[in-house]
Design a protein around this motif. Structure first.
Motif, PDB file in Angstrom:
ATOM      1  N   PRO A  66     -16.170  -2.998  26.993  1.00 36.95           N
ATOM      2  CA  PRO A  66     -15.031  -2.375  26.308  1.00 36.95           C
ATOM      3  C   PRO A  66     -13.733  -3.122  26.627  1.00 36.95           C
ATOM      4  N   ASP A  67     -12.950  -3.391  25.595  1.00 40.92           N
ATOM      5  CA  ASP A  67     -11.686  -4.097  25.777  1.00 40.92           C
ATOM      6  C   ASP A  67     -10.602  -3.436  24.945  1.00 40.92           C
ATOM      7  N   PRO A  68      -9.368  -3.438  25.448  1.00 39.25           N
ATOM      8  CA  PRO A  68      -8.253  -2.941  24.646  1.00 39.25           C
ATOM      9  C   PRO A  68      -7.933  -3.924  23.523  1.00 39.25           C
ATOM     10  N   GLY A  69      -7.197  -3.447  22.542  1.00 37.76           N
ATOM     11  CA  GLY A  69      -6.741  -4.313  21.464  1.00 37.76           C
ATOM     12  C   GLY A  69      -7.651  -4.341  20.249  1.00 37.76           C
ATOM     13  N   GLY A  70      -8.613  -3.438  20.190  1.00 36.68           N
ATOM     14  CA  GLY A  70      -9.542  -3.412  19.068  1.00 36.68           C
ATOM     15  C   GLY A  70      -9.088  -2.507  17.950  1.00 36.68           C
ATOM     16  N   LEU A  71      -9.923  -2.406  16.945  1.00 42.09           N
ATOM     17  CA  LEU A  71      -9.649  -1.574  15.787  1.00 42.09           C
ATOM     18  C   LEU A  71      -9.808  -0.096  16.146  1.00 42.09           C
ATOM     19  N   ASN A  72      -9.170   0.771  15.363  1.00 43.25           N
ATOM     20  CA  ASN A  72      -9.434   2.192  15.494  1.00 43.25           C
ATOM     21  C   ASN A  72     -10.517   2.563  14.468  1.00 43.25           C
ATOM     22  N   THR A  73     -10.966   3.800  14.485  1.00 40.65           N
ATOM     23  CA  THR A  73     -12.081   4.183  13.614  1.00 40.65           C
ATOM     24  C   THR A  73     -11.709   4.096  12.129  1.00 40.65           C
ATOM     25  N   SER A  74     -10.503   4.450  11.779  1.00 38.74           N
ATOM     26  CA  SER A  74     -10.074   4.363  10.370  1.00 38.74           C
ATOM     27  C   SER A  74     -10.053   2.921   9.899  1.00 38.74           C
ATOM     28  N   GLN A  75      -9.559   2.024  10.744  1.00 30.89           N
ATOM     29  CA  GLN A  75      -9.503   0.610  10.379  1.00 30.89           C
ATOM     30  C   GLN A  75     -10.903   0.027  10.219  1.00 30.89           C
ATOM     31  N   LEU A  76     -11.822   0.361  11.139  1.00 33.75           N
ATOM     32  CA  LEU A  76     -13.181  -0.155  11.027  1.00 33.75           C
ATOM     33  C   LEU A  76     -13.888   0.428   9.812  1.00 33.75           C
ATOM     34  N   THR A  77     -13.709   1.701   9.569  1.00 34.52           N
ATOM     35  CA  THR A  77     -14.335   2.330   8.402  1.00 34.52           C
ATOM     36  C   THR A  77     -13.857   1.668   7.117  1.00 34.52           C
ATOM     37  N   ALA A  78     -12.549   1.452   6.993  1.00 33.21           N
ATOM     38  CA  ALA A  78     -11.986   0.819   5.791  1.00 33.21           C
ATOM     39  C   ALA A  78     -12.467  -0.627   5.656  1.00 33.21           C
ATOM     40  N   LEU A  79     -12.557  -1.348   6.772  1.00 31.35           N
ATOM     41  CA  LEU A  79     -13.045  -2.725   6.729  1.00 31.35           C
ATOM     42  C   LEU A  79     -14.504  -2.760   6.279  1.00 31.35           C
ATOM     43  N   LEU A  80     -15.334  -1.908   6.853  1.00 25.49           N
ATOM     44  CA  LEU A  80     -16.744  -1.871   6.459  1.00 25.49           C
ATOM     45  C   LEU A  80     -16.909  -1.477   4.996  1.00 25.49           C
ATOM     46  N   ALA A  81     -16.073  -0.575   4.522  1.00 27.02           N
ATOM     47  CA  ALA A  81     -16.138  -0.179   3.111  1.00 27.02           C
ATOM     48  C   ALA A  81     -15.843  -1.367   2.197  1.00 27.02           C
ATOM     49  N   GLN A  82     -14.993  -2.281   2.641  1.00 30.45           N
ATOM     50  CA  GLN A  82     -14.711  -3.498   1.869  1.00 30.45           C
ATOM     51  C   GLN A  82     -15.869  -4.493   1.937  1.00 30.45           C
ATOM     52  N   LEU A  83     -16.522  -4.577   3.096  1.00 32.40           N
ATOM     53  CA  LEU A  83     -17.563  -5.580   3.317  1.00 32.40           C
ATOM     54  C   LEU A  83     -18.948  -5.149   2.848  1.00 32.40           C
ATOM     55  N   ALA A  84     -19.247  -3.874   2.941  1.00 31.77           N
ATOM     56  CA  ALA A  84     -20.605  -3.379   2.668  1.00 31.77           C
ATOM     57  C   ALA A  84     -21.125  -3.682   1.266  1.00 31.77           C
ATOM     58  N   PRO A  85     -20.340  -3.545   0.205  1.00 30.41           N
ATOM     59  CA  PRO A  85     -20.901  -3.770  -1.130  1.00 30.41           C
ATOM     60  C   PRO A  85     -21.494  -5.160  -1.345  1.00 30.41           C
ATOM     61  N   GLY A  86     -20.990  -6.183  -0.671  1.00 24.51           N
ATOM     62  CA  GLY A  86     -21.505  -7.537  -0.835  1.00 24.51           C
ATOM     63  C   GLY A  86     -22.580  -7.927   0.161  1.00 24.51           C
ATOM     64  N   ALA A  87     -22.979  -7.000   1.019  1.00 23.52           N
ATOM     65  CA  ALA A  87     -23.961  -7.293   2.062  1.00 23.52           C
ATOM     66  C   ALA A  87     -25.378  -6.958   1.609  1.00 23.52           C
ATOM     67  N   ILE A  88     -26.324  -7.832   1.962  1.00 23.12           N
ATOM     68  CA  ILE A  88     -27.729  -7.562   1.650  1.00 23.12           C
ATOM     69  C   ILE A  88     -28.365  -6.645   2.688  1.00 23.12           C
ATOM     70  N   GLY A  89     -27.698  -6.507   3.816  1.00 20.41           N
ATOM     71  CA  GLY A  89     -28.182  -5.635   4.885  1.00 20.41           C
ATOM     72  C   GLY A  89     -27.189  -5.639   6.021  1.00 20.41           C
TER      73      GLY A  89
END
Length: 189
Positions: free
Chosen positions: A131-154
């Motif tokens: 665990p390290d400080p300076g990472g994303l929060n849950t909203s930021q990760l959720t929004a990022l994954l929502a952008q990335l997931a549609p183009g992912a094969i898995g």
């Protein structure tokens, strides 16, 4: 290895660390968990990076890493080697749409999405081995994954440690992020 056999697959590596340690830049190679991205692009011992003669598993120019902290020792080499490298601080400064667009430009549609939950800030996700400080929060990760997931094969998710989560609260948090963030996995393919 299956993706290497398929050919032409990009990789999007979302992780709190570049995982770019390898025998060429360290005498401390012993834990593939800190070396997996280097191995995936062929920068490791053949026993790890060239199983069955299939390495490198991904074309370096189609690999994107997102989420390392500014003090990551291998970030400079990763930037010089991979198609795109975005730190956690840069990902936080940009919109999820900007990060997603830049990622798709490099990895192209049909990439594998690897998520290491230590990309989350340590104050939010302490149930990981680094665990390290300076990472994303849950909203930021959720929004990022929502952008990335549609183009992912898995997708794959790693490094959550249930031994560090005796009451299950962090498992529920990760599950919520993944359910919302990956709900449209593969939709654009």
């Amino acid at each position: 290895m299956a993706l290497s056999r398929r050919g032409g697959t990009g990789l999007v590596h979302v992780d709190g660390h570049t995982d770019f340690r390898h025998p060429g830049n360290s005498d401390k190679c012993a834990s593939v968990a800190g070396e997996d991205l280097a191995a995936a692009v062929g920068l490791h011992w053949p026993a790890v990076a060239d199983i069955d003669g299939l390495g490198p598993y991904f074309d370096r120019q189609r690999v994107v890493h997102i989420g390392h902290r500014e003090d990551d020792e291998e970030a400079t080499e990763a930037r010089a080697t991979l198609g795109l490298v975005i730190s956690a601080a840069s990902a936080i400064e940009k919109t999820p749409d900007e990060v997603g667009s830049a990622t798709r430009d490099v990895a192209s549609a049909g990439y594998w999405l690897q998520i290491d939950v230590d990309v989350l800030d340590a104050s939010i996700m302490p149930a990981v081995d680094s665990p390290d400080p300076g990472g994303l929060n849950t909203s930021q990760l959720t929004a990022l994954l929502a952008q990335l997931a549609p183009g992912a094969i898995g997708a794959s998710v790693t490094v959550f440690d249930p031994d560090l989560d005796p009451d299950g609260r962090y498992a529920r948090l990760v599950t919520d992020v993944l359910l919302r963030g990956l709900s449209e996995l593969g939709k654009d393919l």
